[in-house]
Scaffold this motif. Sequence first.
Motif, PDB file in Angstrom:
ATOM      1  N   GLU A   1       0.383  -0.770  -0.015  1.00  0.00           N
ATOM      2  CA  GLU A   1      -0.490   0.081   0.089  1.00  0.00           C
ATOM      3  C   GLU A   1       1.137   1.678   0.192  1.00  0.00           C
TER       4      GLU A   1
ATOM      5  N   ARG B   1       1.892   1.525  -3.677  1.00  0.00           N
ATOM      6  CA  ARG B   1       0.950   2.580  -4.320  1.00  0.00           C
ATOM      7  C   ARG B   1       0.191   3.427  -4.024  1.00  0.00           C
ATOM      8  N   ILE B   2       0.230   3.814  -3.120  1.00  0.00           N
ATOM      9  CA  ILE B   2       0.928   5.398  -2.874  1.00  0.00           C
ATOM     10  C   ILE B   2       1.555   6.496  -3.633  1.00  0.00           C
ATOM     11  N   TYR B   3       2.918   5.548  -3.325  1.00  0.00           N
ATOM     12  CA  TYR B   3       3.611   6.521  -4.320  1.00  0.00           C
ATOM     13  C   TYR B   3       3.853   6.955  -5.889  1.00  0.00           C
ATOM     14  N   GLY B   4       3.319   5.613  -6.009  1.00  0.00           N
ATOM     15  CA  GLY B   4       2.858   5.087  -7.581  1.00  0.00           C
ATOM     16  C   GLY B   4       1.718   5.799  -7.883  1.00  0.00           C
ATOM     17  N   LYS B   5       0.521   5.587  -6.879  1.00  0.00           N
ATOM     18  CA  LYS B   5      -0.224   7.094  -7.887  1.00  0.00           C
ATOM     19  C   LYS B   5       0.270   8.641  -7.901  1.00  0.00           C
ATOM     20  N   ILE B   6       0.594   8.699  -6.999  1.00  0.00           N
ATOM     21  CA  ILE B   6       1.457  10.063  -7.024  1.00  0.00           C
ATOM     22  C   ILE B   6       1.902  10.511  -8.378  1.00  0.00           C
TER      23      ILE B   6
ATOM     24  N   GLY C   1       2.415   8.728 -11.025  1.00  0.00           N
ATOM     25  CA  GLY C   1       1.084   8.003 -12.195  1.00  0.00           C
ATOM     26  C   GLY C   1       1.527   7.093 -12.700  1.00  0.00           C
TER      27      GLY C   1
ATOM     28  N   MET D   1       2.117   2.390 -12.644  1.00  0.00           N
ATOM     29  CA  MET D   1       1.095   1.107 -11.636  1.00  0.00           C
ATOM     30  C   MET D   1       2.100   1.050 -11.247  1.00  0.00           C
ATOM     31  N   VAL D   2       1.916   0.032 -10.130  1.00  0.00           N
ATOM     32  CA  VAL D   2       3.151  -0.982  -9.194  1.00  0.00           C
ATOM     33  C   VAL D   2       2.025  -2.791  -9.730  1.00  0.00           C
TER      34      VAL D   2
END
Length: 425
Positions: free
Chosen positions: A243, A246-251, A253, A255-256
């Motif tokens: 998680e 995934r948060i870093y990846g969302k920031i 842009g 995909m993790v």
Amino acid sequence: MNVKKFTANSSREALRLVRDALGPDAVILSNRNIPGGVEILAIGSDEMASLTAPVVEKEASLSRTLVAELKAKKRAESDAIIHQPKADQASPAMPSVQDVAASEMKKVMSEIRSMRNMMETQLAEITWSNQQQREPVRAAILREMLAAGFSASLARYLIDKLPEGQKASGGMPWIHSILMRNLATIGNENAVLEKGGVFALVGPTGVGKTTTTAKLAARCVMKHGASKLALITTDGYRIGGYEQLRIYGKILGVMVHSVKDQADLRIALDELKNKHTVLIDTVGVSQRDKMVAEQVAMLSGAGTPVKRLLCLSATSTGETLNEVVRAYKGDGLAGCIMTKLDEAASMGNILDVLIRQKLVLYYVANGQRVPEDLHVADKQYLVDRAFKLKRETAPFRFQDDELPLVIANSARAMNEKTLREVTFG
């Protein structure tokens, strides 16, 4: 033992008397103040060397006597066994005379080696005490290196190689230059950002792999864009591990992808082969856990070349860092990343390990900010900072009278291969 006593008005005059009488290599046994001057007890170097010979010969003679007695005893026991009734032959076989003799010889030789090591340590301590008085520059350098966190063996090895011409300047500029010469860094980010490839960040728990992965990911996105980067995590054990990434990846842009074994990793890497850079955040494993070998095997057998970057915490002791490197080295590391520099009270310990293990240092992480707190390694900055961070508190700083004991304990480490590979020119 022909110990001679010398008295004089000052230490310098007493040492001159010692050199005149016993030569420049005389061994100082004691040095104390007396009313009206100084008293020194000393012994010639030849006589000191001869002291060890009788002890070793006595032990060897004792070992030969013990072995002979054991052979005679076991021969008698063997003869008695041969004449026992055949019915007794079903009993468990007794060890042979040769096996028992070899075992006893092994024990005796172990004791002799232990005694030799003890005498080497004591002689090293006496010799350094003498050298410390004659060459205060070397003692000053030793104190500085120990205070900065470097090991006694590396410090002593460099001090022994100190050129005569460097003593006038205190020797520290030369020490700095040798440490920088042997500290390998990438110099620029081309090996990561320009060439790209698959990189796996590995290391024990709590060294900051996930945060460092996010920092690297942010640098890649700024250089090539989010479409050229992919993130993979193998951390299915730690609560929130996936998680957090995934948060870093969302920031960013990006995909993790989560994988759990070698088969999953092969599939993921095959699907992401069009990406410029793939960063793998691995699960943290203690260097003493057998899972380290399994993790190395998984990354090595992924079907795609994976460059492993070992995250090393600057807050760990030199002994711990050595264990971590040996455990994670496997078939070879691409390099390492120094983490938690902002939390380290000293950093000679980690530089010592990097130099010994010939590891290439890629980045230095000194905080939690993403991506600001990640910097390309600068060897001059790191060496200078190591000596600026030296221990200043009394409980952790060695005193002059403690230096001989520190040097003596490093005597057996002076033949390590890692030290012999240090370069000076």
